[in-house]
Design a protein around this motif. Sequence first.
Motif, PDB file in Angstrom:
ATOM      1  N   LEU A 188      41.769  87.996  -0.796  1.00 30.75           N
ATOM      2  CA  LEU A 188      42.030  89.362  -0.343  1.00 30.75           C
ATOM      3  C   LEU A 188      42.007  89.463   1.183  1.00 30.75           C
ATOM      4  O   LEU A 188      42.797  90.210   1.780  1.00 30.75           O
ATOM      5  N   ALA A 189      41.099  88.719   1.820  1.00 32.29           N
ATOM      6  CA  ALA A 189      41.028  88.752   3.279  1.00 32.29           C
ATOM      7  C   ALA A 189      42.304  88.184   3.903  1.00 32.29           C
ATOM      8  O   ALA A 189      42.849  88.737   4.871  1.00 32.29           O
ATOM      9  N   VAL A 190      42.792  87.055   3.368  1.00 32.18           N
ATOM     10  CA  VAL A 190      44.032  86.460   3.896  1.00 32.18           C
ATOM     11  C   VAL A 190      45.219  87.390   3.657  1.00 32.18           C
ATOM     12  O   VAL A 190      46.065  87.587   4.537  1.00 32.18           O
ATOM     13  N   SER A 199      52.363  80.859  -1.534  1.00 32.48           N
ATOM     14  CA  SER A 199      52.925  79.552  -1.898  1.00 32.48           C
ATOM     15  C   SER A 199      54.237  79.750  -2.629  1.00 32.48           C
ATOM     16  O   SER A 199      54.392  80.648  -3.446  1.00 32.48           O
ATOM     17  N   GLY A 200      55.185  78.901  -2.363  1.00 28.48           N
ATOM     18  CA  GLY A 200      56.481  78.985  -2.998  1.00 28.48           C
ATOM     19  C   GLY A 200      57.444  79.937  -2.318  1.00 28.48           C
ATOM     20  O   GLY A 200      58.602  80.030  -2.713  1.00 28.48           O
ATOM     21  N   ALA A 201      56.968  80.675  -1.291  1.00 30.55           N
ATOM     22  CA  ALA A 201      57.834  81.637  -0.614  1.00 30.55           C
ATOM     23  C   ALA A 201      58.518  81.050   0.619  1.00 30.55           C
ATOM     24  O   ALA A 201      59.325  81.724   1.254  1.00 30.55           O
ATOM     25  N   LEU A 202      58.160  79.802   0.978  1.00 26.56           N
ATOM     26  CA  LEU A 202      58.770  79.201   2.164  1.00 26.56           C
ATOM     27  C   LEU A 202      60.215  78.818   1.891  1.00 26.56           C
ATOM     28  O   LEU A 202      60.550  78.286   0.822  1.00 26.56           O
ATOM     29  N   ARG A 252      44.066  79.249  -2.140  1.00 23.84           N
ATOM     30  CA  ARG A 252      45.073  78.192  -2.308  1.00 23.84           C
ATOM     31  C   ARG A 252      46.443  78.720  -2.708  1.00 23.84           C
ATOM     32  O   ARG A 252      47.405  77.944  -2.772  1.00 23.84           O
ATOM     33  N   GLU A 253      46.533  80.027  -3.013  1.00 22.05           N
ATOM     34  CA  GLU A 253      47.845  80.540  -3.376  1.00 22.05           C
ATOM     35  C   GLU A 253      48.723  80.832  -2.158  1.00 22.05           C
ATOM     36  O   GLU A 253      49.826  81.349  -2.301  1.00 22.05           O
ATOM     37  N   SER A 302      37.015  76.595   5.024  1.00 24.03           N
ATOM     38  CA  SER A 302      36.397  77.203   3.841  1.00 24.03           C
ATOM     39  C   SER A 302      37.236  78.359   3.309  1.00 24.03           C
ATOM     40  O   SER A 302      37.337  78.558   2.089  1.00 24.03           O
ATOM     41  N   THR A 303      37.858  79.130   4.189  1.00 23.51           N
ATOM     42  CA  THR A 303      38.738  80.211   3.736  1.00 23.51           C
ATOM     43  C   THR A 303      39.981  79.644   3.069  1.00 23.51           C
ATOM     44  O   THR A 303      40.426  80.119   2.019  1.00 23.51           O
TER      45      THR A 303
END
Length: 749
Positions: free
Chosen positions: A561-563, A675-678, A647-648, A641-642
Motif C-alpha cells: 500500500l505504501a508503494v 509487474s507486467g506493466a513494463l 513483489r507485485e 525490506s520494502t
Amino acid sequence: MGTLARHWPRIAITLAPLVFALLHAVGALPIGFLNRLDAILYDARLRASMPRSMDPRVVIVDIDEKSLAEVGRWPWGRNKLAAMLDELFERQQVALVGFDVVFAEPDESSGLQRLRELAQADLRDAAGFRERVAQLQSSLDYDASFARALQKRPAVLGYYLTSERDARKSGLLPAPVMTRDSLKGRPIAFYSFQGYGSNIPQLAQAAPVAGYFNSITDGDGVVRSIPLLAEYGGAYYESLALAMFRVLAGHPAVEPGFPREHFVGRSYPGLDSVLLKLGSRQAAIPVDDKVAVLVPFRGPGGPMGGSFRYVSASDLIAKRLPAGALKDKIVLVGTTAPGLLDLRVTPVGATYPGVEVHANAVSGLLEGRLLVKPDYAMGYEVVVLMVAGLALAFLLPMLSATVAVLVSSAVMTGLLALNYFLFNTFGLVLPLASALVMAGAAFALNMSYGYFVESRSKRELANLFGTYVPPELVDEMVKDPDSYSMKASNKELTVMFCDMRGFTSMSERMEPTQLQELLNAVFSQLTEIIRANRGTIDKYMGDCVMAFWGAPVETPMHAQLAVKTALQITQAVRAINQEHRAKGIPDIGVGIGLNTGTMCVGDMGSDVRRSYTVIGDAVNLGSRLEGLCKVYGVDIVASESTRQQAREFSWLDLDRVRVKGKQEAVAIFHPLGPSGALDPQAADELRAWGAFLQAYRAQDWEKSELQLVNLQRLGAKKYLYELYAQRVASMRLLPFDPGWDGATQFETK
C-alpha cells in the motif's frame, strides 16, 4: 453467573432465532424461505461433489434431431423399433434395454387395418384380395413385429402414472411389485396416483417387466428426485430405474424396510429402505419419507455432458456401429429432441434430458451411490440447532466484535463442513439452511443490540481515541475497541517521508497567503491518496508529509500500500504541474523515501500535546532515503525490506549505500510500476541496467562502460546513468579493491 446476569438481555435476544428455527424444524411453523434455501444448498453440494466422469456401463440411445431427420417424425413405425431392438440384442449384444417412452396406441402406420376393412367391405368380392392381405399381415403388423423383438429378451418398457382428476387409464399395467398387506398396517406416505398411461396389451404381454418414468418436480420447478415405489389402486409399482436394476440383479423380490422404532416411532409415515431379496441375499436401498431417492447426477447432461455415452438411434437402425460396440451395455432409449418435450430443469442443467435422469438413477443403483434424506433428519436438525444456538447465545454477548465474528464464522463453517462430510461420505442429505440462518441471525441480532444499546459507551471511546488517532481510522477502530491500545509497542510497519520540492523558491516570489493556498491544495490531494490507501498521516513538517502503514489498524499489506501510494503521489504531482503551467506557476517536484522495518509506535509527547507516532532506527532510515532522491535523480527511493514485501511491482536497483548513522550497507530501489506493466523497451533497458550493475560491482570497468553505451543506444538519457558514468570514470583510475562491496558512503542526513 455474574457475567451471565450482566449480559442476559443480549442472551435473550440471541435465543430468538433459535426458537423460530426449532419451530420450523419440528414442523410447527414451516418457513418457506428456509425450504427454498435448503434446496439451493442441496444443489450446490450436489454440483460440488459430482464425479463428472463417464459411466461406461450405461448407454443412451438417443432419438435426436438427426434421427428425426433421417427416419422421420415421431412416432416411428414399430417395425423400425423392432429392427433397432434386433440390432441391439443380436449384433451389438447388449445386456438390457429400457424404454423411456410409452407405446400407448396401436401402430397403424403400415395401412394393415385399412386393408382389412377393404377386404371386409369394398373389395370383399375381389379375387385373391383377402388371401393377399392375409399373406401381408405378418410383415405389415408392426406391433406384432415389435412384440416378437421384445419376447424373451431383457427389455423393460416404460409408462407413466398420473394424479389428475378423472385421470384416464389406458394400456396394460405390469404386475405390482408389492401389496398393501406387506406394510403391516403402517401409514406409509407413498406418492399416490389415480390413473396411468401404459403400453398396449400386445407389447406389455411380450415384455411383462415395466417401470414408470415419473419424476418429482419440486416447488421451484426443479427435478431432484424420483419415487422408487408409487401407489396405485392399493398396490405398489416400481420405477423404470428400479425395474431395470431388478432385471440385472435376477428379479429379486421387493419388500418394505421399516425404520427402527426406537429412533422414529411406529407412527413415522415412511420407510427406511426398500429391500431386494433373492434367496438368502438381501440388499437395502435407502429412501426418504416418501419412498423416493434423490437422483445422484454424475455431471452436466446431454451428449456433450460426459456422464454417459449417447448413440443416435438412426445409427443403430442403419447399422453404422461396428458389431459388438455396445456389448454387455445397459441401454436406455429416450430423446433429447426439444420438439418431443422430454427436457427437464435439474440442479445441474436447465434443459436436462429426461432419459438421463433415469440413467443417473440406474448408475447410482449399480454403484450403491444414492442420496437420501434419512428418517432421522428432523432429530439431527434439532440437535444441531440446540448445540449451535445455545453456544452462540451464551458466548457472543461476552466476546468482542472481532472474536464474535470469528466464533460465528467458525460455527457456520463447522456446520457446513459437517453437513458436507456426511453428504459426500455417506450420501446423507440433512437440513442445513435453518442452522446457517439461525447462526447468522443470532450474530446479527447480538451485534445490533451491542451497536444500538451500547453505542453510548463506544461513542465516548471514539472521542478518546480521536484525541490521539487520525480521524479517518477512528470509525474502524470503534468496531472493536478492545483490540486497540495507545500503549507503545514494537511492530513491523512501513514509513514514508514525502518532501515537496520547489516551494522554497516559490516563497521568495509569492505572497504568504498565495503560498499557503497552494501548499494546502497540494497537501489536500496527497492526503486523500494516503487515506484511500489506509495510511496514517503522522505529521506535516513544513513542505514534508510523514505517514506510515500497519498501525493502529493491522494491515498485512502495508508495504504494498505504501508503494502504491508513492506511485499515485508522483502521478498526482505531474497532473498538478500541468495545471500550474497553464496558470504560469512554476513546477514542483517530489522526493519520497520508503522503508519497512520494526518501529516503536504509540501515544507519545508531553502532558500538553501528544500524538500517535512512530520512532526508531527504521524511521530514521526512511528519512535518509528521501534525501537520496536528489542524488539519484528519481522521485522515489525504497529500501530492500520494502521491495521484498512489495513483489507485485517492478523495481530498478539503484545502489547499495551507507547512510549517516548506519554501518551496514543498505540496498536501495526505485519502483517502476506494477509487474507486467513494463513495455518491451523498458524491460530491455531494465535488463541492460542489471547487467551494468553486475559488472560495476565486480569492478569490471570496461564492461561497465560498454553496458552504459548500450543503455544510451536504447534511447535512455537518465541522470542516473550520467551519475554512474562519472563514478566509473573516476574509479577505474583506482587499483582493484577486493574488500569493496559496491556500497556508496553518505555522511549527510
